[in-house]
Scaffold this motif. Sequence first.
Motif, mmCIF file in Angstrom:
data_model
loop_
_atom_site.group_PDB
_atom_site.id
_atom_site.type_symbol
_atom_site.label_atom_id
_atom_site.label_comp_id
_atom_site.label_asym_id
_atom_site.label_seq_id
_atom_site.Cartn_x
_atom_site.Cartn_y
_atom_site.Cartn_z
ATOM 1 N N ILE A 114 -2.145 1.300 -9.574
ATOM 2 C CA ILE A 114 -1.056 0.818 -8.608
ATOM 3 C C ILE A 114 0.092 0.400 -9.640
ATOM 4 N N ASN A 115 0.070 -0.285 -10.720
ATOM 5 C CA ASN A 115 1.157 -0.503 -11.476
ATOM 6 C C ASN A 115 1.668 0.625 -12.241
ATOM 7 N N ASN A 116 0.766 1.511 -12.421
ATOM 8 C CA ASN A 116 1.288 2.846 -13.230
ATOM 9 C C ASN A 116 1.797 4.062 -12.238
ATOM 10 N N THR A 117 1.779 3.720 -10.736
ATOM 11 C CA THR A 117 2.042 4.480 -9.921
ATOM 12 C C THR A 117 1.009 5.814 -9.978
ATOM 13 N N MET A 118 -0.314 5.628 -10.281
ATOM 14 C CA MET A 118 -1.413 6.713 -10.383
ATOM 15 C C MET A 118 -2.045 6.763 -8.961
ATOM 16 N N PRO A 119 -2.783 7.911 -8.834
ATOM 17 C CA PRO A 119 -3.825 7.920 -7.673
ATOM 18 C C PRO A 119 -4.787 6.936 -7.801
ATOM 19 N N VAL A 120 -5.014 6.430 -6.563
ATOM 20 C CA VAL A 120 -5.993 5.345 -6.464
ATOM 21 C C VAL A 120 -7.280 5.782 -5.351
ATOM 22 N N HIS A 121 -7.495 7.246 -5.373
ATOM 23 C CA HIS A 121 -8.418 7.645 -4.376
ATOM 24 C C HIS A 121 -9.719 8.052 -5.099
ATOM 25 N N ASN A 122 -9.813 7.925 -6.361
ATOM 26 C CA ASN A 122 -11.039 8.416 -7.041
ATOM 27 C C ASN A 122 -11.864 7.374 -8.044
ATOM 28 N N ILE A 123 -11.610 6.197 -7.560
ATOM 29 C CA ILE A 123 -12.175 4.897 -8.232
ATOM 30 C C ILE A 123 -13.442 4.659 -7.871
ATOM 31 N N GLY A 124 -14.531 4.445 -8.508
ATOM 32 C CA GLY A 124 -15.655 4.067 -8.362
ATOM 33 C C GLY A 124 -15.795 2.671 -7.762
ATOM 34 N N SER A 125 -16.857 2.528 -6.489
ATOM 35 C CA SER A 125 -16.954 1.275 -5.849
ATOM 36 C C SER A 125 -15.569 1.080 -4.552
ATOM 37 N N ILE A 126 -14.752 2.166 -4.582
ATOM 38 C CA ILE A 126 -13.511 1.614 -4.080
ATOM 39 C C ILE A 126 -13.584 2.773 -2.693
ATOM 40 N N TRP A 127 -13.500 2.275 -1.487
ATOM 41 C CA TRP A 127 -13.203 3.251 -0.275
ATOM 42 C C TRP A 127 -11.804 2.969 -0.067
ATOM 43 N N VAL A 128 -11.121 4.259 0.092
ATOM 44 C CA VAL A 128 -9.399 4.237 0.311
ATOM 45 C C VAL A 128 -9.206 4.745 1.465
ATOM 46 N N ARG A 129 -8.362 4.178 2.311
ATOM 47 C CA ARG A 129 -8.015 4.748 3.660
ATOM 48 C C ARG A 129 -6.383 5.132 3.511
ATOM 49 N N ASN A 130 -6.174 6.642 3.856
ATOM 50 C CA ASN A 130 -4.777 7.163 3.784
ATOM 51 C C ASN A 130 -4.080 6.578 4.892
ATOM 52 N N ARG A 131 -3.024 5.884 4.526
ATOM 53 C CA ARG A 131 -2.272 5.279 5.862
ATOM 54 C C ARG A 131 -1.521 6.080 6.882
ATOM 55 N N GLU A 132 -1.378 7.445 6.339
ATOM 56 C CA GLU A 132 -0.489 8.383 7.405
ATOM 57 C C GLU A 132 -1.639 9.093 7.860
ATOM 58 N N THR A 133 -2.973 9.655 7.458
ATOM 59 C CA THR A 133 -3.475 10.299 8.202
ATOM 60 C C THR A 133 -4.988 9.822 8.569
ATOM 61 N N GLY A 134 -5.250 8.325 8.083
ATOM 62 C CA GLY A 134 -6.233 7.699 8.502
ATOM 63 C C GLY A 134 -7.769 8.148 7.727
ATOM 64 N N GLN A 135 -7.447 9.188 6.835
ATOM 65 C CA GLN A 135 -8.519 9.791 6.209
ATOM 66 C C GLN A 135 -9.214 8.831 5.287
ATOM 67 N N VAL A 136 -10.409 8.743 5.148
ATOM 68 C CA VAL A 136 -11.144 7.598 4.315
ATOM 69 C C VAL A 136 -11.866 8.532 3.371
ATOM 70 N N THR A 137 -11.490 7.979 1.924
ATOM 71 C CA THR A 137 -11.936 8.710 0.723
ATOM 72 C C THR A 137 -13.136 7.713 0.467
ATOM 73 N N LYS A 138 -14.693 7.981 0.433
ATOM 74 C CA LYS A 138 -15.630 7.245 -0.059
ATOM 75 C C LYS A 138 -16.158 7.496 -1.470
ATOM 76 N N ASN A 139 -15.908 6.742 -2.372
ATOM 77 C CA ASN A 139 -16.062 6.978 -3.692
ATOM 78 C C ASN A 139 -17.683 6.367 -3.957
ATOM 79 N N HIS A 140 -18.370 6.859 -4.911
ATOM 80 C CA HIS A 140 -19.545 6.350 -5.506
ATOM 81 C C HIS A 140 -19.585 4.757 -5.879
#
Length: 535
Positions: free
Chosen positions: A137-163
Amino acid sequence: MNIGCVYTTDPYHSVKKPLNMATLIPFGLAMIITVLQKAGHDVELFVVTPKTPLDEYIGRYVKDHQPSLFCFTAVSTQYWQVKNVARYLATLDKNIFCLLGGHHASLNSDEVINDGIFDAICIGEGENAVVELADAINNTMPVHNIGSIWVRNRETGQVTKNHTNDFDGDLDGLPYINRTIWDKWIELPNEYPSLLLGRGCPFKCTYCSNHAMEKLSGGKYVRFRSPDSIHGEINYILENYPSVERIFLEVETFGANRPASYRIFDALAAYNKHLQNPIQFGVNLALTSHFMETNERITELFEKSRAANLAIIHIGLESGSERMRKEILLRPKYTNNELVEFCKMAKKYNVRVIFYVLLGLPGETLEDYYETVKAARNAQPDNCYVAIFFPYLGTDLATMAINMGLVTHEELTPTGATKAERGLALLDMDRFSSRRIRFEFIVFWWRVYKGHWPLLKILAKMAGSFLRAYPKLYSLYINTIWLFPSYASSLASRLKQSLPQLPPSLLLGSREPPADKSHGLYREKETSPPRKSDI
């Protein structure tokens, strides 16, 4: 990067200082704060109660510091409150990224992420994942591929479930938690701090979250810190809080691994030899029949306890019904007679024993509960931490309660003010009704300690149990009890001067508060360490 962290609590000591003692610092969030700080981020902590003026605390912080990330933690009964804070943040700055971790997010992941309140959730242990997220977040890099983190896209509602990352096998590699950041939220920050000895539990108790958390990740679940690491953190505590007299050793099942436990006992004994005022320790002990097989084995335990200056042992009795412990709770095996014998031996070694007791369990009958009363009355522990069973989502016992039709999934995730967690009975059973559970919760103290404790002490405990159903009043009660030892000691002193023949035990029981130690071991009444394992 500026980051806010939020911990919620109810009941609480006061709005300005919600926690009354250092034992109540939650290790999970405390470690997240610490690793974020070590990674170079500026972190601000907020301990929030239902009465906290969010504008005054969080609103001012957001205005002055423009944080990019807020981290939250929650069990099921805290979820409504962290959602309220996250919604409030959205009204201040929609660009703040909100992350939720803790047991509720880990064990009810789909439900939480699909609520649309949080941008991401952390599954399982998250020290590495949260730092990676913050750096991204600090480096304005993508956050959707971090292990142990599930991310929800605010615009589409799509959830990325990482390992989910494996459990960290090197607990010695973790830093000592930053305790000083909690000080301004604690009434007595030097009173009874906790020190984490390990993570995980080998037992499969159905009311506890450990069996569910173990399934989330790969790697070894039950892990211990080395004696050297523990020594180092004790030094750190005493350097920052020189007046500390006792430390609670937090681990789920001290004693489950006898060799590892005894190595720590021996190390604590060696450490105390170099102190002018040796530290007293308290610990949770997993009592099993294995300990009670021979007099030599139980004697060894207490000899090592005495050498280590172990003053308090907590035992999870939960139910005095051996049927309930074996068939429903899946507790470690021991008999009530062995429990009574253990408590007798503890008294010989001047070790205080405290029981954890649950009532209103799925499948429990009134007869089962009376077995609990009988076991506790025969054993006469120095205190009991009694709670009405609350089924935490994701645990086997919660699933059992739902399948039995005793409670619904929706009832286990409160949506408004706290439902007096552990103070009201959710389960209403044919042979143990909710009204009777509530009644027995109040009169437990009379049934167990009549004839052993002074009447005043029993009535105070009964009052506390009654008020547990009313969180606001219970918070006031905690504050009153918190002040009582100092007042009682002063009152007893005045009475002894005017009525020398009056025994102080009439007011205080057989143990008076130690002179000049109004915040010492006697102050144990309503300030029990939370059981982190079963939430």
